[in-house]
Motif scaffolding. Sequence first.
Motif, PDB file in Angstrom:
ATOM      1  N   TRP A  90      51.921 126.985  23.706  1.00 54.42           N
ATOM      2  CA  TRP A  90      52.666 128.092  24.301  1.00 54.42           C
ATOM      3  C   TRP A  90      52.173 128.430  25.709  1.00 54.42           C
ATOM      4  CZ3 TRP A  90      56.921 130.525  24.521  1.00 54.42           C
ATOM      5  CH2 TRP A  90      57.010 131.782  25.107  1.00 54.42           C
ATOM      6  N   ASP A  91      50.891 128.258  25.998  1.00 52.42           N
ATOM      7  CA  ASP A  91      50.373 128.608  27.320  1.00 52.42           C
ATOM      8  C   ASP A  91      51.115 127.853  28.419  1.00 52.42           C
ATOM      9  OD1 ASP A  91      48.390 130.478  26.605  1.00 52.42           O
ATOM     10  OD2 ASP A  91      47.062 128.858  25.965  1.00 52.42           O
ATOM     11  N   ASN A  92      51.386 126.571  28.202  1.00 58.53           N
ATOM     12  CA  ASN A  92      52.112 125.793  29.203  1.00 58.53           C
ATOM     13  C   ASN A  92      53.572 126.223  29.306  1.00 58.53           C
ATOM     14  OD1 ASN A  92      50.703 123.362  30.630  1.00 58.53           O
ATOM     15  ND2 ASN A  92      49.775 123.451  28.598  1.00 58.53           N
ATOM     16  N   VAL A  93      54.179 126.532  28.162  1.00 62.04           N
ATOM     17  CA  VAL A  93      55.570 126.995  28.186  1.00 62.04           C
ATOM     18  C   VAL A  93      55.667 128.317  28.933  1.00 62.04           C
ATOM     19  CG1 VAL A  93      57.504 127.775  26.767  1.00 62.04           C
ATOM     20  CG2 VAL A  93      56.164 125.784  26.063  1.00 62.04           C
ATOM     21  N   ARG A  94      54.764 129.221  28.623  1.00 62.59           N
ATOM     22  CA  ARG A  94      54.839 130.569  29.211  1.00 62.59           C
ATOM     23  C   ARG A  94      54.619 130.529  30.716  1.00 62.59           C
ATOM     24  NH1 ARG A  94      51.938 136.103  27.095  1.00 62.59           N
ATOM     25  NH2 ARG A  94      52.866 137.468  28.660  1.00 62.59           N
ATOM     26  N   ILE A  95      53.606 129.794  31.191  1.00 61.12           N
ATOM     27  CA  ILE A  95      53.353 129.792  32.633  1.00 61.12           C
ATOM     28  C   ILE A  95      54.495 129.105  33.375  1.00 61.12           C
ATOM     29  CG2 ILE A  95      52.001 127.644  32.645  1.00 61.12           C
ATOM     30  CD1 ILE A  95      51.503 130.788  34.863  1.00 61.12           C
ATOM     31  N   ALA A  96      55.083 128.080  32.770  1.00 62.45           N
ATOM     32  CA  ALA A  96      56.223 127.417  33.416  1.00 62.45           C
ATOM     33  C   ALA A  96      57.384 128.387  33.577  1.00 62.45           C
ATOM     34  CB  ALA A  96      56.656 126.201  32.589  1.00 62.45           C
ATOM     35  N   ARG A  97      57.696 129.148  32.525  1.00 63.51           N
ATOM     36  CA  ARG A  97      58.790 130.118  32.608  1.00 63.51           C
ATOM     37  C   ARG A  97      58.462 131.240  33.590  1.00 63.51           C
ATOM     38  NH1 ARG A  97      60.144 130.437  26.090  1.00 63.51           N
ATOM     39  NH2 ARG A  97      61.810 128.868  26.095  1.00 63.51           N
ATOM     40  N   ASP A  98      57.208 131.721  33.555  1.00 60.71           N
ATOM     41  CA  ASP A  98      56.825 132.825  34.439  1.00 60.71           C
ATOM     42  C   ASP A  98      56.911 132.413  35.908  1.00 60.71           C
ATOM     43  OD1 ASP A  98      56.417 134.544  32.371  1.00 60.71           O
ATOM     44  OD2 ASP A  98      54.230 134.390  32.375  1.00 60.71           O
ATOM     45  N   LEU A  99      56.502 131.188  36.211  1.00 62.25           N
ATOM     46  CA  LEU A  99      56.542 130.727  37.601  1.00 62.25           C
ATOM     47  C   LEU A  99      57.986 130.621  38.103  1.00 62.25           C
ATOM     48  CD1 LEU A  99      53.707 128.042  37.565  1.00 62.25           C
ATOM     49  CD2 LEU A  99      53.657 130.269  38.679  1.00 62.25           C
ATOM     50  N   VAL A 100      58.882 130.183  37.228  1.00 56.92           N
ATOM     51  CA  VAL A 100      60.293 130.117  37.617  1.00 56.92           C
ATOM     52  C   VAL A 100      60.825 131.517  37.895  1.00 56.92           C
ATOM     53  CG1 VAL A 100      62.623 129.573  36.798  1.00 56.92           C
ATOM     54  CG2 VAL A 100      60.768 127.944  36.436  1.00 56.92           C
ATOM     55  N   ARG A 101      60.488 132.469  37.005  1.00 54.55           N
ATOM     56  CA  ARG A 101      60.969 133.836  37.188  1.00 54.55           C
ATOM     57  C   ARG A 101      60.457 134.449  38.485  1.00 54.55           C
ATOM     58  NH1 ARG A 101      59.311 135.560  31.037  1.00 54.55           N
ATOM     59  NH2 ARG A 101      60.854 134.281  29.946  1.00 54.55           N
ATOM     60  N   ARG A 102      59.265 134.021  38.920  1.00 63.06           N
ATOM     61  CA  ARG A 102      58.697 134.555  40.164  1.00 63.06           C
ATOM     62  C   ARG A 102      59.062 133.710  41.380  1.00 63.06           C
ATOM     63  NH1 ARG A 102      54.063 137.717  38.919  1.00 63.06           N
ATOM     64  NH2 ARG A 102      54.282 138.494  36.794  1.00 63.06           N
ATOM     65  N   GLY A 103      59.825 132.649  41.165  1.00 66.22           N
ATOM     66  CA  GLY A 103      60.181 131.783  42.292  1.00 66.22           C
ATOM     67  C   GLY A 103      59.031 130.938  42.786  1.00 66.22           C
ATOM     68  N   LEU A 104      58.076 130.626  41.912  1.00 61.77           N
ATOM     69  CA  LEU A 104      56.873 129.895  42.319  1.00 61.77           C
ATOM     70  C   LEU A 104      56.754 128.551  41.613  1.00 61.77           C
ATOM     71  CD1 LEU A 104      54.373 132.896  42.066  1.00 61.77           C
ATOM     72  CD2 LEU A 104      55.370 131.972  44.148  1.00 61.77           C
ATOM     73  N   ASP A 105      57.846 128.050  41.079  1.00 64.72           N
ATOM     74  CA  ASP A 105      57.757 126.901  40.191  1.00 64.72           C
ATOM     75  C   ASP A 105      57.252 125.625  40.865  1.00 64.72           C
ATOM     76  OD1 ASP A 105      60.322 127.742  41.206  1.00 64.72           O
ATOM     77  OD2 ASP A 105      61.135 125.878  40.419  1.00 64.72           O
ATOM     78  N   GLU A 106      57.445 125.462  42.155  1.00 65.40           N
ATOM     79  CA  GLU A 106      57.001 124.220  42.800  1.00 65.40           C
ATOM     80  C   GLU A 106      55.486 124.202  42.999  1.00 65.40           C
ATOM     81  OE1 GLU A 106      58.974 121.743  43.129  1.00 65.40           O
ATOM     82  OE2 GLU A 106      60.658 122.941  42.425  1.00 65.40           O
ATOM     83  N   THR A 107      54.840 125.362  43.043  1.00 73.03           N
ATOM     84  CA  THR A 107      53.410 125.405  43.334  1.00 73.03           C
ATOM     85  C   THR A 107      52.584 124.722  42.256  1.00 73.03           C
ATOM     86  OG1 THR A 107      53.153 127.530  42.217  1.00 73.03           O
ATOM     87  CG2 THR A 107      53.704 127.591  44.541  1.00 73.03           C
ATOM     88  N   VAL A 108      53.016 124.813  41.021  1.00 73.14           N
ATOM     89  CA  VAL A 108      52.219 124.269  39.929  1.00 73.14           C
ATOM     90  C   VAL A 108      52.090 122.755  40.031  1.00 73.14           C
ATOM     91  CG1 VAL A 108      54.135 123.963  38.301  1.00 73.14           C
ATOM     92  CG2 VAL A 108      51.826 124.405  37.439  1.00 73.14           C
ATOM     93  N   LEU A 109      53.065 122.097  40.600  1.00 74.99           N
ATOM     94  CA  LEU A 109      53.021 120.643  40.679  1.00 74.99           C
ATOM     95  C   LEU A 109      51.895 120.179  41.588  1.00 74.99           C
ATOM     96  CD1 LEU A 109      56.859 119.986  40.937  1.00 74.99           C
ATOM     97  CD2 LEU A 109      55.425 120.186  38.887  1.00 74.99           C
ATOM     98  N   VAL A 110      51.735 120.847  42.732  1.00 79.18           N
ATOM     99  CA  VAL A 110      50.645 120.502  43.655  1.00 79.18           C
ATOM    100  C   VAL A 110      49.306 120.819  43.013  1.00 79.18           C
ATOM    101  CG1 VAL A 110      49.602 120.999  45.890  1.00 79.18           C
ATOM    102  CG2 VAL A 110      52.095 120.887  45.675  1.00 79.18           C
ATOM    103  N   ALA A 111      49.199 122.019  42.419  1.00 80.91           N
ATOM    104  CA  ALA A 111      47.942 122.432  41.808  1.00 80.91           C
ATOM    105  C   ALA A 111      47.556 121.501  40.666  1.00 80.91           C
ATOM    106  CB  ALA A 111      48.066 123.866  41.301  1.00 80.91           C
ATOM    107  N   TYR A 112      48.528 121.015  39.933  1.00 79.43           N
ATOM    108  CA  TYR A 112      48.266 120.109  38.821  1.00 79.43           C
ATOM    109  C   TYR A 112      47.618 118.826  39.330  1.00 79.43           C
ATOM    110  CZ  TYR A 112      49.164 118.199  34.146  1.00 79.43           C
ATOM    111  OH  TYR A 112      49.030 117.689  32.884  1.00 79.43           O
TER     112      TYR A 112
END
Length: 417
Positions: A90-112
């Motif tokens: 669930w942690d991965n599902v939740r952060i993915a959804r939260d980042l989309v809601r905040r308009g930050l979804d592309e940032t996680v790819l670089v950080a990953y």
Amino acid sequence: MIRAEEPTAEQVRQEVGALIQAGAKVALSRLDDELARIATVHLDAPGMERVAADPVLAESSVRAIRATLAHWTASVINQPFAPVGPPEDWDNVRIARDLVRRGLDETVLVAYRVVQAFVWQEWIRIAFTLSDDPAVVQGVLEHTSASITDFAERSLQHIGEIMAAEREHLRRGSRPERRETVALLLDGAPVTEERASARLGLRLDRPHTAVVIWVDDTTPPAHALEPVIDLILQVTEARQYVSVLPQTGLAWMWVSGRGPDVRELEGRLRQWPDIHVAIGTTGTGVEGFRSSHRSAVAVQRLLSRSRLRQVASADDARLAALLSRHRDDATAYAREVLGDLADAGPEILGTVRLFVQELGNVKGVAERLFTHRNTVVRRLARADELLPRPLRSNPVEVAVALEIWQWSTDPGGSDAG
């Protein structure tokens, strides 16, 4: 001169596999100690400034990274040469959804990718402690390099799919459009199943379950219900859902598949004591969408009378309706069986109810209440003092009486207990 036989390819493979397992055990044992360093690398990655500045997002993001690393190491400990699928936690599902809601979804790819490079360097250091044989270490690094790369690609693809689904959910389900579509469906308007599914982002031709969430506070803070909506998604592992807020402090929700388990949700909802959840029947199609919601609202009406429960399902409501068909007689029966226990506080009444559900397992009651066993024993002893007959000699009648009493519109008594 006798020459030592060269190890066979299979022997080398077995040794490499054993060393991968040993190295993964070392990595897993160090994970929590190294998590602060990993978190720093993760949150300092380019584009992560807004995530790092938000304590809730930052903590959620680091939990997801930890879950991801633990998933890979645990998987190769179990099967060192098998491909490792993406983490489903669930942690991965939740952060993915939260980042989309905040308009930050592309940032996680670089950080990953940044974390992947950091972890790979740490893994190389571990690998060189595993063997003095360069050929074996090379085999370990060659295989794990391919494994980690494949795992990273699978994980990023999985996260990307979650983000895409959330973006689609937000795109199709703008709040005004969602509310309009839900209102039309509930009012019986002739909306086709296909059109409704498209506008809501929820497949109505598959089973789905309605949930009603509300808060007792007359002026709840904005977004007060969002953590509970997320909790329900976590408990159900629903991949599709729709939610609307018809008024402040009230949410209507539909999740794909069956609704949340009442017992699990009941335990985890205790951190929000003013929030209640009513779960409807599971339905299919447009009519199932309506009937499931109607049943959830019926549960809500019953649940609003109860002092003892935060969560109830349509099954609970059916039993309550049956027991209370002749309400005056049923209430009188409950009062007679419970005696002075009827006027006890919700802590004692709730403990007795769980004791009956757990078939007398005090440890199970303590675990469900997140309290010490001795606390449960003290509450049960107090219940025996208040009951006309000891609980253990009369569990069935007490269970039935409690079931009636908890739905009573005028339970009486105080909250002291």
